[in-house]
Design a protein around this motif. Structure first.
Motif, PDB file in Angstrom:
ATOM      1  N   LEU A  10      -1.166   0.675   6.594  1.00  0.00           N
ATOM      2  CA  LEU A  10       0.152   0.136   6.330  1.00  0.00           C
ATOM      3  C   LEU A  10       0.790   0.895   5.174  1.00  0.00           C
ATOM      4  N   ARG A  12       3.131   1.077   1.712  1.00  0.00           N
ATOM      5  CA  ARG A  12       3.557   0.265   0.562  1.00  0.00           C
ATOM      6  C   ARG A  12       5.064   0.443   0.360  1.00  0.00           C
ATOM      7  N   LEU A  14       7.221  -2.561   0.037  1.00  0.00           N
ATOM      8  CA  LEU A  14       7.733  -3.917  -0.136  1.00  0.00           C
ATOM      9  C   LEU A  14       7.533  -4.380  -1.567  1.00  0.00           C
ATOM     10  N   ALA A  19       8.988  -9.725   0.424  1.00  0.00           N
ATOM     11  CA  ALA A  19       8.069 -10.700   1.016  1.00  0.00           C
ATOM     12  C   ALA A  19       8.676 -12.100   1.009  1.00  0.00           C
ATOM     13  N   SER A  74      -4.312  -6.650   3.911  1.00  0.00           N
ATOM     14  CA  SER A  74      -3.163  -7.344   4.457  1.00  0.00           C
ATOM     15  C   SER A  74      -3.691  -8.580   5.186  1.00  0.00           C
ATOM     16  N   ILE A 197       7.837  -3.004   7.939  1.00  0.00           N
ATOM     17  CA  ILE A 197       8.060  -4.198   7.139  1.00  0.00           C
ATOM     18  C   ILE A 197       9.336  -4.109   6.316  1.00  0.00           C
ATOM     19  N   CYS A 277       0.848 -12.286   3.075  1.00  0.00           N
ATOM     20  CA  CYS A 277       0.283 -11.528   4.202  1.00  0.00           C
ATOM     21  C   CYS A 277       0.443 -10.027   4.013  1.00  0.00           C
ATOM     22  N   TYR A 278       1.234  -9.617   3.028  1.00  0.00           N
ATOM     23  CA  TYR A 278       1.676  -8.222   2.955  1.00  0.00           C
ATOM     24  C   TYR A 278       1.158  -7.507   1.707  1.00  0.00           C
ATOM     25  N   GLU A 281       1.032  -3.926   1.619  1.00  0.00           N
ATOM     26  CA  GLU A 281       2.341  -3.292   1.746  1.00  0.00           C
ATOM     27  C   GLU A 281       3.201  -3.487   0.497  1.00  0.00           C
ATOM     28  N   ALA A 366       5.593 -11.152  12.033  1.00  0.00           N
ATOM     29  CA  ALA A 366       5.215 -10.261  10.938  1.00  0.00           C
ATOM     30  C   ALA A 366       3.877 -10.669  10.337  1.00  0.00           C
ATOM     31  N   ARG A 370      -0.221  -9.026  11.259  1.00  0.00           N
ATOM     32  CA  ARG A 370      -0.984  -8.418  10.168  1.00  0.00           C
ATOM     33  C   ARG A 370      -2.335  -9.097   9.975  1.00  0.00           C
TER      34      ARG A 370
END
Length: 560
Positions: A10, A12, A14, A19, A74, A197, A277-278, A281, A366, A370
């Motif tokens: 994934l 990065r 974000l 988010a 993630s 994302i 969840c991210y 990211e 989304a 993930r």
């Protein structure tokens, strides 16, 4: 960035605000089941939403601490908590991830089913029995009834069905107009998320501002203008039976209905945990993880406190039981009525409701994709789910989500199947929350040396451990409330499907070993999972949780 894409990772791209906007699809989830919860909780419905939201907010602090420990993963809280169970059982870790995924994923199908209903109502409306169209038909067809008139004037597309396929023990798949429109909506959302994302977050921000500001006004206007009828929000008691609309008592049957409402409300109110969840990211996961979940939680508190109170205060229990409120397709009209709007305002709210559903569906795809992606990277789910495209989007996981939800959409394409899907999927969600809240104290004992960018107060870890067993109580008592006596067992069977999936990945594809990255953040290796400092306590927690579920399922019974 090019190297990240080339290695199948994934990107990065974000920050915590991105988010936050992705998770902004959670507040509209209140509209998915606001009528159903009013049906089983009666006058206690708005209290259910408030208590459930408070629980969700408290629990999020455990998840925020764990998320900070895993800056390279993630998939959300289920992934971070699953690692705590690895020392004690290879099976519990994938169970947590699987249960979280099959709980969140159905937002796609349920949301698309409701959105399809709105589109059908807008393009092919069913005439009201007292409409001029029906009266004219009756004048031209002497001796006929209003019911016959409505049936004759209902567009054929509303009853069209290409195929109805019954699956024993599960339900009937309806390949009808709702399914076709819902499937088209799913593919549109897939296309948006295909670009990664960052693009998703931008789309979410625009939709969130368009949807959430009017939705907030809907909650505030009745309160500020004095439109709340105090009779609707006092003398708090459950009903005599589901959807009876008659005040009951706090006996065993009444408590069963209340716990059933708490059971389904959790599916919505706890959902903002998707904000973490991210982590893989985030540009700066050390600071972004806590901010993302904390501010998402505050946003949800506002909406889950105000909207149910305003709905119930204005409409009353009987108004909340209208078919369009229960199945979700009439919520847009209800939103318009809450602010005293005319036909134009009502139609605007219908459009906003469709956008709100898009917002929730985008959030679900989304986050759930993930979860599948990280489950694959950590060796719990099939390898093909770990692929990302040139934009850093986990497309194979997204396709899997899409295929699964096309099946669920066919199951949920009639009113009966809607709450069946919700009740079964929530077995997974409550199971995930139980495992993850216990993972908080297991990580504290076994991995106390791991740096935590943000550390929850110890007293909150303790409170959330107690709440894990409260959730187990909801599961045992509440799954049966929604008209499907076997919902708990159907959900348990679906949860158990992870066993052959994990066996194939771990023992066939990986030769009984986990990928290196499964342990990187904990500083462990496949051959050395570290000391089981918690001893037998995790096993005792599992046994106690199972005991609470079984006891609650036996003790709490629906009113007779």
């Amino acid at each position: 960035m090019a190297s990240e894409k080339a290695s199948g990772e994934l990107v990065r791209a974000l920050d915590w605000k991105g988010a936050f906007w992705v998770a902004a699809g959670v507040p509209p989830l209140v509209l998915f089941s606001i009528g159903g919860i009013a049906g089983v909780a009666g006058k206690a419905a708005f209290v259910v939403w408030i208590i459930s939201m408070i629980m969700g907010f408290l629990q999020s602090f455990t998840y925020a601490e764990m998320a900070g420990m895993f800056g390279n993963k993630s998939g959300g809280a289920s992934v971070y908590g699953a690692t705590a169970w690895l020392r004690y059982s290879k099976l519990i870790a994938p169970l947590s991830v699987w249960c979280n995924w099959f709980a969140w994923s159905p937002v796609l199908s349920l949301g698309c089913a409701i959105a399809a209903g709105y589109i059908l109502n807008a393009l092919f409306p069913i005439p009201a029995a007292d409409s001029q169209l029906v009266l004219d038909w009756l004048a031209a067809n002497a001796g006929k009834t209003a019911e016959e008139a409505v049936a004759a004037l209902t567009p054929a597309v509303r009853s069209w069905e290409a195929l109805g396929l019954t699956i024993p023990g599960l339900g009937t798949l309806h390949f009808n107009s709702t399914f076709v429109i819902g499937a088209i909506l799913m593919f549109i959302i897939f296309a948006i998320q295909h670009r990664g994302i960052a693009s998703t977050a931008k789309s979410q921000k625009v939709m969130a501002l368009i949807v959430l500001i009017p939705l907030l006004l809907v909650g505030l206007v009745p309160i500020l203008t004095g439109a709340i009828d105090t009779m609707n929000v006092t003398s708090i008691v459950p009903p005599t039976a589901s959807y009876s609309g008659v005040d009951g008592a706090w006996d065993v049957g009444g408590w069963t209905l209340f716990l059933g409402a708490m059971y389904i409300a959790a599916w919505s109110t706890y959902g903002f945990e998707t904000a973490v969840c991210y982590t893989a990211e985030f540009k700066n996961p050390q600071t972004d993880t806590f901010r993302a979940i904390f501010y998402s939680g505050l946003l949800c508190c506002v909406f889950f406190f105000i909207i149910p109170f305003a709905f119930q205060g204005v409409l009353g229990t009987q108004g909340m039981l209208a078919p369009g409120i229960v199945d979700g397709t009439g919520v847009g009209e209800a939103l318009g009525s809450l602010v005293g709007g005319g036909p134009v305002v009502t139609q605007i709210f219908v459009i906003l409701m469709i956008l709100a559903l898009f917002l929730a569906i985008m959030t679900a795809m989304a986050g759930s994709s993930r979860t599948l992606y990280q489950g694959s990277r950590d060796g719990w789910l099939p390898r093909f789910l770990g692929h990302v495209n040139e934009h850093g989007a986990p497309t194979n996981a997204m396709w899997t989500d899409l295929g699964f939800n096309l099946f669920l959409l066919a199951l949920a394409s009639d009113a009966g199947g809607y709450f069946y899907v919700l009740a079964i999927s929530n077995v997974g969600y409550i199971t995930f929350n139980f495992l993850n809240l216990n993972a908080g104290w297991i990580h504290r004992i076994d991995s106390g040396h791991i740096a935590r960018p943000w550390k929850a107060p110890t007293v909150l870890i303790g409170i959330n451990t107690v709440l894990a067993f409260v959730n187990a109580l909801f599961l045992g008592a509440g799954a049966k409330v929604w008209g499907y006596s076997n919902a708990l067992w159907s959900g348990a069977i679906f949860a158990a499907l992870i066993l052959p999936v994990f066996w194939f990945r771990h023992y066939v594809q990986d030769g009984g070993k986990f990928p290196k990255e499964a342990f990187d953040d904990l500083g462990l290796t496949e051959g050395d999972l570290g000391e089981r400092k918690a001893g037998v306590l995790p096993y005792l927690a599992l046994a106690a949780g199972a005991g609470v579920v079984l006891w609650a399922n036996w003790f709490f019974q629906l009113p007779t």
